[in-house]
Design a protein around this motif. Structure first.
Motif, short mmCIF file in Angstrom:
data_model
loop_
_atom_site.label_atom_id
_atom_site.label_comp_id
_atom_site.label_asym_id
_atom_site.label_seq_id
_atom_site.Cartn_x
_atom_site.Cartn_y
_atom_site.Cartn_z
N SER A 213 32.80 73.02 -85.56
CA SER A 213 31.00 73.12 -87.20
C SER A 213 30.06 73.56 -86.02
CB SER A 213 31.16 73.20 -88.07
OG SER A 213 31.75 71.83 -87.80
N ILE A 214 30.11 72.01 -85.75
CA ILE A 214 28.57 71.65 -84.34
C ILE A 214 28.59 73.01 -83.42
CG2 ILE A 214 27.89 70.03 -82.63
CD1 ILE A 214 29.04 67.80 -84.45
N ALA A 215 29.36 73.26 -82.74
CA ALA A 215 28.79 74.57 -81.84
C ALA A 215 28.68 75.60 -82.02
CB ALA A 215 30.65 74.75 -80.82
N ILE B 82 23.24 64.88 -88.65
CA ILE B 82 23.87 64.33 -89.35
C ILE B 82 25.34 64.63 -89.17
CG2 ILE B 82 24.31 64.05 -91.83
CD1 ILE B 82 21.71 65.18 -92.71
N LEU B 83 25.34 65.74 -88.21
CA LEU B 83 27.27 65.92 -88.06
C LEU B 83 27.03 65.27 -86.75
CD1 LEU B 83 27.64 69.88 -88.42
CD2 LEU B 83 28.66 67.60 -90.02
N ALA B 84 26.37 65.03 -85.88
CA ALA B 84 26.59 64.44 -84.84
C ALA B 84 27.23 62.51 -84.81
CB ALA B 84 24.88 64.70 -83.05
N TYR C 275 27.00 64.58 -76.01
CA TYR C 275 27.13 63.42 -77.37
C TYR C 275 25.69 62.21 -77.03
CZ TYR C 275 31.52 62.32 -79.57
OH TYR C 275 33.28 62.49 -80.03
N GLY C 276 24.69 62.10 -75.85
CA GLY C 276 22.99 61.49 -75.40
C GLY C 276 22.29 62.71 -76.51
N LEU C 277 22.80 63.76 -76.05
CA LEU C 277 21.55 64.73 -76.13
C LEU C 277 21.88 65.56 -77.61
CD1 LEU C 277 23.02 67.01 -72.37
CD2 LEU C 277 19.41 65.64 -73.55
N LEU C 278 23.20 65.27 -78.27
CA LEU C 278 23.21 65.72 -79.40
C LEU C 278 22.58 65.14 -80.49
CD1 LEU C 278 25.62 68.29 -80.46
CD2 LEU C 278 27.43 66.84 -80.19
N LEU C 279 22.49 63.73 -80.16
CA LEU C 279 21.69 63.24 -80.80
C LEU C 279 20.58 62.63 -80.74
CD1 LEU C 279 24.28 59.71 -80.85
CD2 LEU C 279 23.89 61.10 -83.05
#
Ligand code: HEM
Ligand code: HEM
Length: 176
Positions: free
Chosen positions: A18-20, A58-60, A94-98
């Protein structure tokens, strides 16, 4: 539900895909906007950028917490350097997604303008602009989002290498 040594569980897979999908929509909207300029389609798409970004944030966070809960029971990476590189690459993702949405939200707060999404008031407007917050977002939000795009492209290339060159079944662990 849970991850295990052989594959990722349902929750991890739903979060990953879903994030993708949302990221494809988010970055696709920006890129189509750059190519086509202002059109009714790109304006409508662009008007959803902040709300989609909030949802992604929020999803991240949920995904990072779920990843930590499952840390000891995830499918293992290779022991060699290539496995360490894969883990490092996932950590950067993960880092960038946050960080990418977080600094945009900090900028939004610092702008002093109210922010509404999904029919809710996420931030009340304030009288003052907070300079360092708006500068942080303007200096880094877009730039880091492009770095995220490059990292995703590399991630997809590596998935293809796993699938068609090494034929080691890695895609199955995430595809279910
Ligand atoms: C993971 C989530 C997000 C991604 C991938 C993302 C991606 C991007 C990209 C690629 C740009 C274009 C940068 C350029 O023109 O070079 C951009 C711009 C922008 N984004 Fe986001 N965004 C996200 C979340 C958010 C959120 C949560 C907000 C606000 C609440 C936001 C507000 C903006 C604004 C105002 C701009 C235009 C100003 C600028 O270029 O910095 N974005 N975003
Ligand atoms: C077409 C798009 C994508 C494909 C085919 C794909 C494929 C995969 C596969 C096969 C794995 C399992 C790797 C392993 O077991 O070592 C994985 C894991 C992972 N993927 Fe993707 N992916 C895609 C998009 C994305 C996107 C957009 C992100 C953005 C952040 C992402 C972030 C991650 C992360 C962080 C992991 C590590 C497992 C986790 O903690 O969730 N992927 N991906």
């Amino acid at each position: 539900m849970w991850d295990n040594g052989l594959k990722y569980g349902l929750v991890t897979r739903v979060l990953h895909w879903s994030i993708a999908t949302l990221l494809a929509y988010q970055l696709g909207g920006v890129i189509v906007g750059m190519v086509l300029g202002e059109t009714p389609l790109t304006e409508a798409w662009g008007s959803e950028h902040k709300a989609t970004g909030l949802l992604l944030f929020i999803l991240a966070v949920v995904r990072a917490v779920w990843g930590l809960v499952n840390l000891r029971q995830r499918p293992a990476a290779h022991r060699e350097l290539i496995g360490k590189a894969a883990v490092a690459g996932h950590l950067v993702l993960y880092g960038l997604l946050l960080v990418v949405p977080a600094i945009a939200l900090v900028r939004q707060y610092g702008s002093g303008r109210p922010f509404e999404a999904f029919g809710l008031t996420i931030m009340q407007g304030g009288p003052d602009k907070i300079e360092w917050m708006t500068k942080l977002g303007s200096d880094f939000h877009g730039e880091m989002a492009w770095v995220l795009l490059v990292m995703i492209a590399l991630h997809i290339v590596m998935t293809l290498v796993h699938q068609f060159v090494w034929k080691d079944g890695t895609l199955k662990r995430m595809a279910g």
